[in-house]
Structures are given as structure tokens and as C-alpha cells.
Scaffold this motif. Sequence first.
Motif, PDB file in Angstrom:
ATOM      1  N   ALA A  41       0.839  -1.200   0.000  1.00 39.95           N
ATOM      2  CA  ALA A  41       0.000   0.000   0.000  1.00 39.95           C
ATOM      3  C   ALA A  41       0.876   1.253   0.000  1.00 39.95           C
ATOM      4  N   TRP A  42       1.950   1.235   0.747  1.00 43.97           N
ATOM      5  CA  TRP A  42       2.838   2.392   0.797  1.00 43.97           C
ATOM      6  C   TRP A  42       3.544   2.584  -0.544  1.00 43.97           C
ATOM      7  N   GLU A  43       3.999   1.489  -1.151  1.00 39.73           N
ATOM      8  CA  GLU A  43       4.728   1.600  -2.412  1.00 39.73           C
ATOM      9  C   GLU A  43       3.857   2.126  -3.543  1.00 39.73           C
ATOM     10  N   SER A  44       2.558   1.929  -3.458  1.00 42.10           N
ATOM     11  CA  SER A  44       1.675   2.422  -4.520  1.00 42.10           C
ATOM     12  C   SER A  44       1.105   3.804  -4.203  1.00 42.10           C
ATOM     13  N   SER A  45       1.501   4.400  -3.106  1.00 40.95           N
ATOM     14  CA  SER A  45       0.970   5.705  -2.728  1.00 40.95           C
ATOM     15  C   SER A  45       1.697   6.820  -3.496  1.00 40.95           C
ATOM     16  N   PRO A  46       1.058   7.975  -3.625  1.00 45.11           N
ATOM     17  CA  PRO A  46       1.699   9.107  -4.305  1.00 45.11           C
ATOM     18  C   PRO A  46       2.954   9.595  -3.578  1.00 45.11           C
ATOM     19  N   GLU A  47       2.963   9.502  -2.244  1.00 48.18           N
ATOM     20  CA  GLU A  47       4.139   9.923  -1.488  1.00 48.18           C
ATOM     21  C   GLU A  47       5.358   9.069  -1.833  1.00 48.18           C
ATOM     22  N   ALA A  48       5.144   7.780  -1.961  1.00 49.67           N
ATOM     23  CA  ALA A  48       6.249   6.886  -2.300  1.00 49.67           C
ATOM     24  C   ALA A  48       6.740   7.149  -3.716  1.00 49.67           C
ATOM     25  N   GLN A  49       5.819   7.431  -4.643  1.00 52.53           N
ATOM     26  CA  GLN A  49       6.222   7.738  -6.014  1.00 52.53           C
ATOM     27  C   GLN A  49       7.039   9.026  -6.052  1.00 52.53           C
ATOM     28  N   ALA A  50       6.612  10.028  -5.294  1.00 54.10           N
ATOM     29  CA  ALA A  50       7.363  11.287  -5.242  1.00 54.10           C
ATOM     30  C   ALA A  50       8.749  11.064  -4.651  1.00 54.10           C
ATOM     31  N   MET A  51       8.846  10.214  -3.649  1.00 51.07           N
ATOM     32  CA  MET A  51      10.140   9.923  -3.043  1.00 51.07           C
ATOM     33  C   MET A  51      11.056   9.184  -4.026  1.00 51.07           C
ATOM     34  N   ARG A  52      10.496   8.237  -4.775  1.00 50.13           N
ATOM     35  CA  ARG A  52      11.299   7.522  -5.780  1.00 50.13           C
ATOM     36  C   ARG A  52      11.797   8.487  -6.852  1.00 50.13           C
ATOM     37  N   ASP A  53      10.933   9.391  -7.269  1.00 53.55           N
ATOM     38  CA  ASP A  53      11.346  10.362  -8.282  1.00 53.55           C
ATOM     39  C   ASP A  53      12.430  11.293  -7.758  1.00 53.55           C
ATOM     40  N   ALA A  54      12.306  11.706  -6.510  1.00 56.40           N
ATOM     41  CA  ALA A  54      13.292  12.619  -5.931  1.00 56.40           C
ATOM     42  C   ALA A  54      14.637  11.937  -5.709  1.00 56.40           C
ATOM     43  N   LEU A  55      14.628  10.662  -5.433  1.00 55.13           N
ATOM     44  CA  LEU A  55      15.871   9.954  -5.139  1.00 55.13           C
ATOM     45  C   LEU A  55      16.544   9.374  -6.385  1.00 55.13           C
ATOM     46  N   ASN A  56      15.932   9.529  -7.549  1.00 56.72           N
ATOM     47  CA  ASN A  56      16.507   8.988  -8.774  1.00 56.72           C
ATOM     48  C   ASN A  56      16.957  10.141  -9.661  1.00 56.72           C
ATOM     49  N   PRO A  57      18.220  10.555  -9.570  1.00 53.46           N
ATOM     50  CA  PRO A  57      18.672  11.701 -10.357  1.00 53.46           C
ATOM     51  C   PRO A  57      18.788  11.399 -11.852  1.00 53.46           C
ATOM     52  N   TRP A  58      18.732  10.128 -12.249  1.00 50.29           N
ATOM     53  CA  TRP A  58      18.877   9.758 -13.658  1.00 50.29           C
ATOM     54  C   TRP A  58      17.533   9.542 -14.346  1.00 50.29           C
ATOM     55  N   ARG A  59      16.434   9.915 -13.717  1.00 54.50           N
ATOM     56  CA  ARG A  59      15.131   9.615 -14.282  1.00 54.50           C
ATOM     57  C   ARG A  59      14.922  10.310 -15.624  1.00 54.50           C
ATOM     58  N   HIS A  60      15.496  11.500 -15.798  1.00 52.54           N
ATOM     59  CA  HIS A  60      15.332  12.192 -17.077  1.00 52.54           C
ATOM     60  C   HIS A  60      16.125  11.487 -18.173  1.00 52.54           C
ATOM     61  N   GLN A  61      17.300  10.995 -17.834  1.00 55.62           N
ATOM     62  CA  GLN A  61      18.106  10.279 -18.824  1.00 55.62           C
ATOM     63  C   GLN A  61      17.438   8.973 -19.231  1.00 55.62           C
ATOM     64  N   GLU A  62      16.802   8.305 -18.284  1.00 61.42           N
ATOM     65  CA  GLU A  62      16.122   7.055 -18.598  1.00 61.42           C
ATOM     66  C   GLU A  62      14.927   7.310 -19.525  1.00 61.42           C
ATOM     67  N   LYS A  63      14.199   8.373 -19.280  1.00 59.26           N
ATOM     68  CA  LYS A  63      13.047   8.706 -20.122  1.00 59.26           C
ATOM     69  C   LYS A  63      13.505   9.042 -21.547  1.00 59.26           C
ATOM     70  N   GLU A  64      14.605   9.785 -21.666  1.00 62.88           N
ATOM     71  CA  GLU A  64      15.127  10.122 -22.985  1.00 62.88           C
ATOM     72  C   GLU A  64      15.612   8.885 -23.724  1.00 62.88           C
ATOM     73  N   ALA A  65      16.216   7.960 -23.004  1.00 64.06           N
ATOM     74  CA  ALA A  65      16.691   6.731 -23.631  1.00 64.06           C
ATOM     75  C   ALA A  65      15.509   5.884 -24.114  1.00 64.06           C
ATOM     76  N   GLU A  66      14.418   5.865 -23.375  1.00 65.86           N
ATOM     77  CA  GLU A  66      13.226   5.126 -23.784  1.00 65.86           C
ATOM     78  C   GLU A  66      12.591   5.761 -25.030  1.00 65.86           C
ATOM     79  N   LYS A  67      12.602   7.095 -25.096  1.00 67.78           N
ATOM     80  CA  LYS A  67      12.011   7.784 -26.237  1.00 67.78           C
ATOM     81  C   LYS A  67      12.820   7.551 -27.505  1.00 67.78           C
TER      82      LYS A  67
END
Length: 69
Positions: A41-67
Motif C-alpha cells: 500500500a505504501w509503495e503504490s501511494s503518491p508519497e512513495a512515487q514522489a520519493m522515488r522520483d526525488a531519489l533517482n537523479p537519472w530519471r530524465h536520462q532514462e526517459k530520454e533513452a526510452e524515447k
Amino acid sequence: MKFWDWYLKIAVGSAMVGGSMELFMIKTDDKVAVLESEKRAWESSPEAQAMRDALNPWRHQEKEAEKSS
């Protein structure tokens, strides 16, 4: 057999240890199920998603690589 009694003692000891481990698992199964559901339940919450996004500095690079692929 020369060491028959030794093998019997090992077999009985192993059965006792295994049985006690199974009993422990049976007794704690409900607690583990509750903890796992709370974790899911915690892992699917918006707070957990925001925390994952904040702790992953490469998220923009991963999105660009997928595109680009």
C-alpha cells in the motif's frame, strides 16, 4: 552399521529443528501478511512515487533513452 545411533540422533535433531522452524513460520504468518500488505500500500501511494522520483537523479536520462529507442 557402526554409527547407526549417531545417524539417528542427527535425524531426530534435524527433524526437531525443522519442525520448530515450520511452527515459527505458521505462528508469524498473519503478522507477515499484514506487514507485506502495508508495504504494498505504501509503495503504490503518491508519497512513495514522489520519493522515488526525488531519489533517482537519472530519471530524465532514462526517459530520454526510452524515447529514442
